[in-house]
Each structure stands twice: as structure tokens, then as C-alpha cells.
Write a protein that holds these residues in place. Sequence first.
Motif, short mmCIF file in Angstrom:
data_model
loop_
_atom_site.label_atom_id
_atom_site.label_comp_id
_atom_site.label_asym_id
_atom_site.label_seq_id
_atom_site.Cartn_x
_atom_site.Cartn_y
_atom_site.Cartn_z
N LYS A 33 -7.93 -1.91 3.82
CA LYS A 33 -8.83 -0.78 4.05
C LYS A 33 -8.77 -0.33 5.51
N GLU A 34 -8.73 -1.28 6.44
CA GLU A 34 -8.69 -0.92 7.86
C GLU A 34 -7.37 -0.23 8.21
N LEU A 35 -6.27 -0.71 7.67
CA LEU A 35 -4.98 -0.10 7.95
C LEU A 35 -4.88 1.30 7.35
N MET A 36 -5.54 1.50 6.24
CA MET A 36 -5.49 2.80 5.57
C MET A 36 -6.31 3.87 6.30
N GLN A 37 -7.04 3.47 7.33
CA GLN A 37 -7.76 4.45 8.14
C GLN A 37 -6.82 5.28 9.00
N PHE A 38 -5.60 4.79 9.18
CA PHE A 38 -4.60 5.50 9.97
C PHE A 38 -3.89 6.52 9.07
N LYS A 39 -3.84 7.76 9.51
CA LYS A 39 -3.19 8.81 8.74
C LYS A 39 -1.71 8.48 8.57
N ILE A 84 -0.77 5.95 6.53
CA ILE A 84 -0.73 4.59 5.99
C ILE A 84 -1.50 4.57 4.67
N GLY A 85 -0.75 4.51 3.58
CA GLY A 85 -1.37 4.38 2.27
C GLY A 85 -1.47 2.92 1.89
N GLU A 86 -1.90 2.69 0.69
CA GLU A 86 -2.10 1.31 0.23
C GLU A 86 -0.80 0.51 0.26
N ALA A 87 0.31 1.10 -0.21
CA ALA A 87 1.59 0.38 -0.27
C ALA A 87 2.07 -0.02 1.12
N LYS A 88 1.95 0.89 2.10
CA LYS A 88 2.38 0.58 3.46
C LYS A 88 1.48 -0.47 4.09
N ALA A 89 0.19 -0.38 3.83
CA ALA A 89 -0.75 -1.37 4.37
C ALA A 89 -0.43 -2.75 3.82
N ILE A 90 -0.13 -2.82 2.54
CA ILE A 90 0.21 -4.10 1.92
C ILE A 90 1.51 -4.65 2.51
N SER A 91 2.49 -3.78 2.78
CA SER A 91 3.76 -4.22 3.37
C SER A 91 3.53 -4.85 4.74
N ILE A 92 2.67 -4.22 5.55
CA ILE A 92 2.38 -4.75 6.88
C ILE A 92 1.70 -6.12 6.77
N ILE A 93 0.71 -6.20 5.90
CA ILE A 93 -0.03 -7.46 5.75
C ILE A 93 0.89 -8.57 5.23
N ALA A 94 1.73 -8.24 4.25
CA ALA A 94 2.64 -9.24 3.68
C ALA A 94 3.63 -9.75 4.72
N ALA A 95 4.18 -8.83 5.54
CA ALA A 95 5.14 -9.23 6.56
C ALA A 95 4.52 -10.15 7.60
N LEU A 96 3.31 -9.82 8.03
CA LEU A 96 2.63 -10.64 9.02
C LEU A 96 2.22 -11.99 8.45
N GLU A 97 1.89 -12.02 7.17
CA GLU A 97 1.55 -13.29 6.53
C GLU A 97 2.78 -14.19 6.43
N LEU A 98 3.94 -13.59 6.13
CA LEU A 98 5.17 -14.37 6.11
C LEU A 98 5.46 -14.96 7.50
N GLY A 99 5.24 -14.15 8.54
CA GLY A 99 5.43 -14.64 9.89
C GLY A 99 4.52 -15.81 10.21
N ARG A 100 3.26 -15.70 9.75
CA ARG A 100 2.31 -16.79 9.99
C ARG A 100 2.75 -18.06 9.27
N ARG A 101 3.20 -17.92 8.03
CA ARG A 101 3.63 -19.09 7.26
C ARG A 101 4.90 -19.70 7.85
N ARG A 102 5.78 -18.84 8.35
CA ARG A 102 7.00 -19.35 8.98
C ARG A 102 6.67 -20.19 10.20
N LYS A 103 5.70 -19.72 10.97
CA LYS A 103 5.29 -20.44 12.18
C LYS A 103 4.72 -21.81 11.83
N GLU A 104 4.03 -21.88 10.69
CA GLU A 104 3.40 -23.14 10.28
C GLU A 104 4.40 -24.10 9.65
#
Length: 232
Positions: A74-80, A82-102
Motif C-alpha cells: 500500500k505504501e509503495l502504491m502511493q507513488f504514481k 507503482i501499481g500492485e504488481a510493481k510494488a510486489i516485485s520490489i518487496i519480493a526482491a528485497l525479501e530475497l536480499g534479506r534471506r540471502r544475507k541470513e
Amino acid sequence: MKEPKSSFSIKDWNEDDRPREKLLTQGKAGLTDAELVAILIGSGNREESAVALSQRIMASANNNLDTLGKFSVKELMQFKGIGEAKAISIIAALELGRRRKESRPAQLKKITSSQSVFHIMQPILGDLPHEEFWVIYVNNSNKVLRKLQLSKGGITGTLVDVRLAFKSALEIGAVAILLVHNHPSGTLRPSAADKNLTDKIKTAGLSLDVKVLDHIIITEDAYFSFADEGLM
């Protein structure tokens, strides 16, 4: 009269501004955080490119990826743009980065002798009814980077593409290789074809500075090492 485009697609940018091409030519380390995010979202909006939009998103997160990783869809979709699909892509990529670090790096197996090659490859080749030819790629500490099946053949032989063996070596940065194949017949004696192939691969490796350390023939319960027998 053409209608204005609804967004700036990356393919329409100047070459110097294309993060995908920049990644290919300069490597991933050459990109800013915003450019990496721009690759994820692909396009911006009518007023700004994907990079400009990504820079604005990063600025809202104090240019901190950890902070950005806590944004909701919802917060990412506040940016003109950025729709739901793009917001999910950003979140998924950052989550992968977090898991890789761990994640703890996988412990690489080290080749210390011909016997260690046998222990690694016997479960793969020992019981097969046909011949297979494999290459083990190692780094400068003799730790295994990759095992690759180069060919699969019949009961008495298999064809080997030498070029493919070294293509993979160069791609993963291996400094040396070990050749391994099985003899379903149970005999440990290398054939003339085995010796010729070993010499051919050794010669090719010299020109590429990739050393061939050994050629191991494996049966169900024993092995033959070219290096141990002074044939390398």
C-alpha cells in the motif's frame, strides 16, 4: 496525431541511461540502488522515468534499502506509476536480499586426493549401466565449484565436447578441472580413447590456463587415477 505515451519505458531511453544495458556492460556493482529498483519496475510514469521514480522512492526511504524493505504494498502504491504488481516485485526482491544475507554460505567440498573424487562421484556413477563423462570444477584451493555431466553414452563409450568443458570453466572462474567417467564393465584399465581424450583436454587447458589435475575412472567399488599412475 499520436497519443502521448503513458510512461517512459526503459527501451525508449538513451543508451547511457538504460540500467539493464549498464548492468550487462559494467556489472551489477556499477549500478546505484535506484537503478536496480528501476530494473524491477521497468517503467515510470508520464512525468518521470523509472530511474527518476526509483530515486524518489529511495529518497522517501532515506536512501536505505533496509528501510525500503519495510514498506508495504500500500505504501509503495502511493507513488504514481507503482501499481500492485510493481510494488510486489520490489518487496519480493528485497525479501530475497534479506534471506540471502541470513543464509550461511554452502560449505564447498575440497578435493584432497583421487580418493576424495571417488567418494564424491561414486554415488553418482558407480551403479550406472551406461557410461557418463563428468567434469569437476575447482578453485585455487581445490574446492569444488560445480560438477557437470558433459556427456552420456552407451555401455562402451561416450562422446565428449571439449569446448563445452572449458566454456563452463571460464564462466564460473575455475582454475582447474578433474575429469571423471565410469566403466560399467567393471574394468579399471583406461582405453586408448581414454588416454587420447585426456591428452586432448590437457592441451586445450594449457592455452586457457585451466589445469587438468586428474582423470578418474570409476567402477562400482574401485577407481583408477591417471595422476596416481603417472599418466598426467
